[in-house]
Design an enzyme around this catalytic site. Structure first.
Site, PDB file in Angstrom:
ATOM      1  NE  ARG A  31      40.960  31.821  40.018  1.00 26.51           N
ATOM      2  CZ  ARG A  31      41.136  31.718  38.829  1.00 26.51           C
ATOM      3  NH1 ARG A  31      39.780  30.868  38.658  1.00 26.51           N
ATOM      4  NH2 ARG A  31      42.258  31.576  38.385  1.00 26.51           N
ATOM      5  NE  ARG A  35      34.798  35.822  37.687  1.00 22.03           N
ATOM      6  CZ  ARG A  35      34.906  35.355  36.989  1.00 22.03           C
ATOM      7  NH1 ARG A  35      34.431  36.430  35.192  1.00 22.03           N
ATOM      8  NH2 ARG A  35      35.993  34.435  36.285  1.00 22.03           N
ATOM      9  NE  ARG A  44      34.311  44.055  39.207  1.00 20.86           N
ATOM     10  CZ  ARG A  44      33.681  44.586  38.026  1.00 20.86           C
ATOM     11  NH1 ARG A  44      33.176  45.645  38.399  1.00 20.86           N
ATOM     12  NH2 ARG A  44      34.262  44.517  36.751  1.00 20.86           N
ATOM     13  CG  ASP A  81      44.919  39.553  39.464  1.00 19.51           C
ATOM     14  OD1 ASP A  81      44.060  39.419  39.429  1.00 19.51           O
ATOM     15  OD2 ASP A  81      45.923  39.748  39.067  1.00 19.51           O
ATOM     16  CE1 TYR A 158      48.096  36.121  32.806  1.00 21.79           C
ATOM     17  CE2 TYR A 158      49.284  34.931  35.003  1.00 21.79           C
ATOM     18  CZ  TYR A 158      48.263  35.194  33.419  1.00 21.79           C
ATOM     19  OH  TYR A 158      47.310  34.212  34.124  1.00 21.79           O
TER      20      TYR A 158
END
Length: 364
Positions: A31, A35, A44, A81, A158
């Site tokens: 990652r 963020r 973003r 992702d 998921y």
């Protein structure tokens, strides 16, 4: 696979994955585009949504390159992702702010499992392969590019739960209640992931990684039957070339360090380690069968710089001046850390390992 791309200037990441000597331990961070970087947050916001960001090759390229402009990293990883494959299979992926991923059409019956098919990657996930090619071009050979996918078991979690879960009770119950249906689901996912990774490789990826994020949620027997088995299938299916040109495959199963020996025999080239095992113990257990990647607790980046540098030194010396180590965190970087703390970590790994290798005559 690399026609038209610039020659590689920094290959220590690929050399380490092939357990060849390097001048210092290569570093990249799970990652690393995310963020914690203000420039990522700005991009973003400009994209309007996380899915828009993922589905724009130009914006995905932009954020992939952002950490390389800040830090002396030794690899780039495609910004995307892990859930793009089930989205391409028609489950309707969305991301709600602060809530994580959600599927509009989660799997709720055996009939829905049986209706799944391998998606046409060239149609449904062209935005990903276009991003790979664009990133390779924009990197201009500075460092290698990593492509990736979620593992079949992690994707299934998921898809069955409809999003994240604390216990994955629906997904795990399927393994006991309908094992044949579970195997059919995991097989179609393994075929899909293989096709997806192959498309990334053909588009320009120079290394590949499987994120088995929820492998550690399974018992040892279920891990081998319902997770590792299908990652072995992927490793055997991918056409990755031969000899020195072979594209390396990394497997990361979070929380499954008890299964290292079985993972090392799965056909992959490297294993990602979380922070629950030391590098020297992992190396004792797998020997020279695979390279190792990891393994510092990402929470250390909230500590002071001295503690961060100490953890870097500990990792470097735990593995020693041996070929086959790629430094990384034991999981993804947290979104609220100070970017300068990551700089301290990367620089400490490079300087400490360079001194160690030089002292032992382990230069290229």
């Amino acid at each position: 696979m690399s026609n038209g791309f610039a020659p590689l200037a920094n290959d220590r990441f690929l050399r380490a994955l092939k357990r060849q000597p390097v001048d210092r331990t290569p570093v990249w961070i799970m990652r690393q585009a995310g963020r914690y970087l203000p420039e990522y947050r700005a991009t973003r916001a400009r994209a309007g949504s996380f899915m828009n960001l993922c589905q724009s090759p130009e914006l995905a390229c932009e954020v992939t390159l952002q950490p390389l402009a800040r830090f002396p990293l030794d690899a780039a990883i495609l910004f995307s992702d892990i859930l793009t494959v089930p989205d391409a299979m028609g489950l309707g992926l969305t991301f709600a702010e602060g809530e994580g991923p959600r599927f509009a059409r989660p799997l709720r019956s055996v009939a829905e499992i049986d209706a799944l098919a391998v998606p046409r990657i060239d149609q449904t996930l062209r935005y990903v392969t276009d991003a790979v090619t664009l990133i390779r071009r924009e990197l201009q050979g500075r460092v290698p590019l990593i492509g990736f996918s979620g593992s079949p078991w992690t994707l299934a979690c998921y898809m069955i739960e409809g999003g994240g879960s604390e216990h994955f009770e629906r997904a795990k119950a399927l393994l006991w209640n309908e094992p044949a249906a579970a195997h059919r689901l995991l097989d179609v996912l393994a075929q899909s992931v293989s096709a997806y990774l192959q498309a990334q490789l053909d588009a320009g990826a120079q290394a590949l990684m499987l994120f088995d994020t929820w492998g550690g949620a399974l018992s040892a027997d279920h891990y081998r039957e319902f997770s590792l088995r299908y990652m072995q299938q992927i490793a055997a299916t991918l056409e990755r070339g031969e000899g020195d040109a072979r594209v390396p495959l990394i497997l990361y199963s979070k929380g499954a360090m008890g299964q290292l020996e079985a993972m090392a025999d799965s056909g992959v080239d490297a294993l990602g380690l979380d922070w629950t095992i030391t590098l020297d113990e992992a190396r004792r257990r797998v020997g020279d069968r695979v390279a190792l990647q990891g393994n510092v607790d990402p929470v250390v980046l909230y500590a002071g710089v001295d503690a961060i540098r100490a953890e870097a030194r500990k990792a470097v010396h735990s593995f020693g001046a041996n070929p086959g180590h790629v430094f990384n965190l034991g999981h993804g970087i947290h979104p609220t850390i100070d970017p300068e703390h990551l700089r301290a970590l990367v620089e400490a790994v490079h300087s400490e390992s360079a001194a160690l290798f030089a002292a032992r005559g382990n230069l290229r």
